[in-house]
Design a protein around this motif. Structure first.
Motif, PDB file in Angstrom:
ATOM      1  N   SER A  95     -51.086   8.295  19.158  1.00 18.44           N
ATOM      2  CA  SER A  95     -51.475   8.293  17.744  1.00 18.44           C
ATOM      3  C   SER A  95     -52.826   7.604  17.582  1.00 18.44           C
ATOM      4  CB  SER A  95     -50.417   7.575  16.900  1.00 18.44           C
ATOM      5  OG  SER A  95     -50.339   6.217  17.256  1.00 18.44           O
ATOM      6  N   ASP A 128     -59.487  18.930  12.133  1.00 21.57           N
ATOM      7  CA  ASP A 128     -58.248  19.679  11.958  1.00 21.57           C
ATOM      8  C   ASP A 128     -57.159  19.162  12.890  1.00 21.57           C
ATOM      9  OD1 ASP A 128     -59.227  21.519   9.985  1.00 21.57           O
ATOM     10  OD2 ASP A 128     -60.321  22.507  11.589  1.00 21.57           O
ATOM     11  N   THR A 129     -57.489  18.974  14.159  1.00 20.87           N
ATOM     12  CA  THR A 129     -56.504  18.487  15.136  1.00 20.87           C
ATOM     13  C   THR A 129     -57.195  17.605  16.170  1.00 20.87           C
ATOM     14  OG1 THR A 129     -56.770  20.383  16.614  1.00 20.87           O
ATOM     15  CG2 THR A 129     -55.032  20.547  14.951  1.00 20.87           C
ATOM     16  N   HIS A 142     -56.187  16.332  20.182  1.00 25.21           N
ATOM     17  CA  HIS A 142     -55.271  16.392  21.326  1.00 25.21           C
ATOM     18  C   HIS A 142     -55.775  15.451  22.414  1.00 25.21           C
ATOM     19  CE1 HIS A 142     -54.294  20.208  19.336  1.00 25.21           C
ATOM     20  NE2 HIS A 142     -53.090  20.006  19.838  1.00 25.21           N
ATOM     21  N   SER A 164     -50.569  16.174  20.931  1.00 23.91           N
ATOM     22  CA  SER A 164     -51.200  16.223  19.622  1.00 23.91           C
ATOM     23  C   SER A 164     -51.053  14.857  18.969  1.00 23.91           C
ATOM     24  CB  SER A 164     -50.537  17.292  18.744  1.00 23.91           C
ATOM     25  OG  SER A 164     -51.116  17.268  17.453  1.00 23.91           O
ATOM     26  N   TYR A 182     -53.025  14.076  16.209  1.00 25.10           N
ATOM     27  CA  TYR A 182     -53.299  14.277  14.781  1.00 25.10           C
ATOM     28  C   TYR A 182     -53.352  15.762  14.505  1.00 25.10           C
ATOM     29  CZ  TYR A 182     -55.701  14.769  10.356  1.00 25.10           C
ATOM     30  OH  TYR A 182     -56.031  15.147   9.086  1.00 25.10           O
ATOM     31  N   ASN A 183     -52.720  16.158  13.404  1.00 22.36           N
ATOM     32  CA  ASN A 183     -52.785  17.531  12.934  1.00 22.36           C
ATOM     33  C   ASN A 183     -52.904  17.481  11.417  1.00 22.36           C
ATOM     34  OD1 ASN A 183     -52.218  20.166  11.983  1.00 22.36           O
ATOM     35  ND2 ASN A 183     -51.226  20.631  13.934  1.00 22.36           N
ATOM     36  N   ARG A 184     -53.971  18.022  10.907  1.00 26.26           N
ATOM     37  CA  ARG A 184     -54.253  17.988   9.470  1.00 26.26           C
ATOM     38  C   ARG A 184     -53.121  18.609   8.641  1.00 26.26           C
ATOM     39  NH1 ARG A 184     -59.806  20.322   6.820  1.00 26.26           N
ATOM     40  NH2 ARG A 184     -59.346  19.752   4.697  1.00 26.26           N
ATOM     41  N   ASN A 185     -52.412  19.555   9.217  1.00 22.02           N
ATOM     42  CA  ASN A 185     -51.345  20.264   8.481  1.00 22.02           C
ATOM     43  C   ASN A 185     -49.986  19.593   8.533  1.00 22.02           C
ATOM     44  OD1 ASN A 185     -53.111  22.368   7.695  1.00 22.02           O
ATOM     45  ND2 ASN A 185     -52.937  23.243   9.734  1.00 22.02           N
ATOM     46  N   ASP A 186     -49.871  18.487   9.238  1.00 27.50           N
ATOM     47  CA  ASP A 186     -48.570  17.770   9.311  1.00 27.50           C
ATOM     48  C   ASP A 186     -48.382  16.836   8.141  1.00 27.50           C
ATOM     49  OD1 ASP A 186     -47.915  19.069  11.606  1.00 27.50           O
ATOM     50  OD2 ASP A 186     -48.355  17.389  12.929  1.00 27.50           O
TER      51      ASP A 186
END
Length: 103
Positions: free
Chosen positions: A39, A89-90, A92, A97, A99-103
């Motif tokens: 993270s 956006d992401t 890795h 992963s 960080y993912n902007r859509n989570d």
């Protein structure tokens, strides 16, 4: 370049003429959490960066500093030290992963 999160904005009505019309955002640098590397965590610092792409509060962004901050067409004449050059956006790391902007 490094990762930061937008935490606020700065309004300055009195500034040098070349800075008129440029959005100023407060950003907080993030780094990879050291123990598990799964993270992102805050570095505990904040600073002001010029926004050239329309970032918003809470978004993770790419920052460049120093003389590199003045190498974009939008910033080449500005007296700045930090500029937002991308919205993330992401992220890795080691096939994970973090960080993912859509989570």
């Amino acid at each position: 370049m490094f990762i930061a999160r937008v935490t606020g904005s700065v309004v300055s009505t009195q500034k040098v003429q070349t800075m008129t019309g440029h959005k100023l955002l407060v950003v907080e640098p993030y780094r990879l959490e050291n123990a598990k590397r799964q993270s992102l965590e805050s570095t505990g610092r904040t600073f002001v960066a010029v926004d050239t792409i329309g970032a918003g509060e809470g978004e993770y962004v790419l920052i460049t500093q120093g003389s590199s901050a003045r190498l974009t067409p939008e910033t080449k004449t500005l007296p700045i030290d930090a500029v937002i050059i991308g919205i993330i956006d992401t992220v890795h790391i080691d096939k994970n992963s973090v960080y993912n902007r859509n989570d």
